[in-house]
Design an enzyme around this catalytic site. Structure first.
Site, mmCIF file in Angstrom:
data_model
loop_
_atom_site.group_PDB
_atom_site.id
_atom_site.type_symbol
_atom_site.label_atom_id
_atom_site.label_comp_id
_atom_site.label_asym_id
_atom_site.label_seq_id
_atom_site.Cartn_x
_atom_site.Cartn_y
_atom_site.Cartn_z
ATOM 1 N N GLU A 110 61.093 -15.683 39.899
ATOM 2 C CA GLU A 110 60.517 -16.213 41.594
ATOM 3 C C GLU A 110 60.095 -14.676 42.099
ATOM 4 O O GLU A 110 60.112 -12.963 41.377
ATOM 5 C CB GLU A 110 62.416 -16.002 41.243
ATOM 6 C CG GLU A 110 63.289 -14.855 41.606
ATOM 7 C CD GLU A 110 64.799 -14.835 41.633
ATOM 8 O OE1 GLU A 110 64.818 -14.819 43.352
ATOM 9 O OE2 GLU A 110 65.709 -15.628 41.223
ATOM 10 N N ARG A 121 65.845 -8.953 51.886
ATOM 11 C CA ARG A 121 65.080 -10.558 51.103
ATOM 12 C C ARG A 121 64.668 -11.351 51.872
ATOM 13 O O ARG A 121 64.029 -12.452 52.074
ATOM 14 C CB ARG A 121 65.320 -10.394 49.802
ATOM 15 C CG ARG A 121 64.874 -9.167 49.000
ATOM 16 C CD ARG A 121 65.650 -9.409 46.843
ATOM 17 N NE ARG A 121 64.804 -10.028 46.586
ATOM 18 C CZ ARG A 121 65.101 -11.338 45.736
ATOM 19 N NH1 ARG A 121 66.393 -10.736 44.704
ATOM 20 N NH2 ARG A 121 64.006 -11.290 45.472
ATOM 21 N N ARG A 125 61.933 -17.972 48.816
ATOM 22 C CA ARG A 125 61.434 -18.145 47.970
ATOM 23 C C ARG A 125 59.895 -18.742 47.152
ATOM 24 O O ARG A 125 60.012 -19.309 47.556
ATOM 25 C CB ARG A 125 61.902 -17.460 46.760
ATOM 26 C CG ARG A 125 63.220 -17.104 46.881
ATOM 27 C CD ARG A 125 63.212 -15.665 46.455
ATOM 28 N NE ARG A 125 64.549 -14.798 46.572
ATOM 29 C CZ ARG A 125 65.479 -13.942 47.459
ATOM 30 N NH1 ARG A 125 64.515 -14.278 49.000
ATOM 31 N NH2 ARG A 125 66.405 -13.282 47.353
ATOM 32 N N HIS A 140 67.114 -20.449 49.870
ATOM 33 C CA HIS A 140 67.695 -19.988 48.750
ATOM 34 C C HIS A 140 67.805 -21.106 47.701
ATOM 35 O O HIS A 140 69.122 -20.502 47.962
ATOM 36 C CB HIS A 140 68.681 -18.684 49.106
ATOM 37 C CG HIS A 140 68.951 -17.665 48.678
ATOM 38 N ND1 HIS A 140 70.447 -18.409 47.457
ATOM 39 C CD2 HIS A 140 68.756 -16.530 48.147
ATOM 40 C CE1 HIS A 140 69.668 -16.479 46.698
ATOM 41 N NE2 HIS A 140 68.849 -16.104 47.338
#
Length: 151
Positions: A110, A121, A125, A140
């Site tokens: 990831e 963050r 992703r 997420h």
């Protein structure tokens, strides 16, 4: 039900809406663009043509050109082997949610897709497999779309 309880219930509902909208915005989303699974807006992503070089996951797809600019940059870093801005970039993604195609342990890695305005963050992703089958999530790991590279 008393007037006081009705007022409390309305206030609690209003607070819940504000908290949910704030959470969505803090995690890189726009509450006006919230996609409900199975809704017409969500189904439109599953009908996009697939790139023959991308393994068919059965998931919805997103053309590389429709990734946010930070996502396209992260994808380029992945192909270049880095350097990556976050210490946790490149760690193993275990697919605990079971949304991505089942593979052996250690198959997926990831990478963070930065969200402008956040000092952490965030929720975005890119997850890539050993065969460079890559997937994007902006919530997420609650949902994924397979990236159609070169599209």
């Amino acid at each position: 039900m008393s007037r006081r309880w009705r007022l409390r219930i309305r206030l609690a509902g209003a607070v819940l809406v504000v908290v949910a909208a704030s959470w969505i915005m803090l995690n890189g989303g726009d509450p006006r663009e919230l996609k409900v699974p199975g809704s017409p807006a969500d189904r439109s992503s599953t009908s996009a043509p697939r790139d023959s070089s991308t393994p068919d996951s059965g998931l919805g797809t997103i053309p590389e050109s429709q990734l946010p600019p930070q996502g396209r940059e992260t994808l380029g870093l992945i192909h270049d082997g880095g350097p990556f801005p976050y210490d946790r970039d490149g760690i193993t993604f275990d697919n605990r949610e079971g949304i991505l195609p089942q593979q052996q342990s250690g198959y997926y890695d990831e990478y963070t897709v930065p969200t402008p305005g956040l000092d952490h963050r965030g929720a975005r992703r890119i997850v890539c497999g050993e065969a460079m089958d890559c997937y994007y999530t902006d919530d997420h790991y609650a949902s994924f779309a397979q990236i159609e590279e070169g599209q």
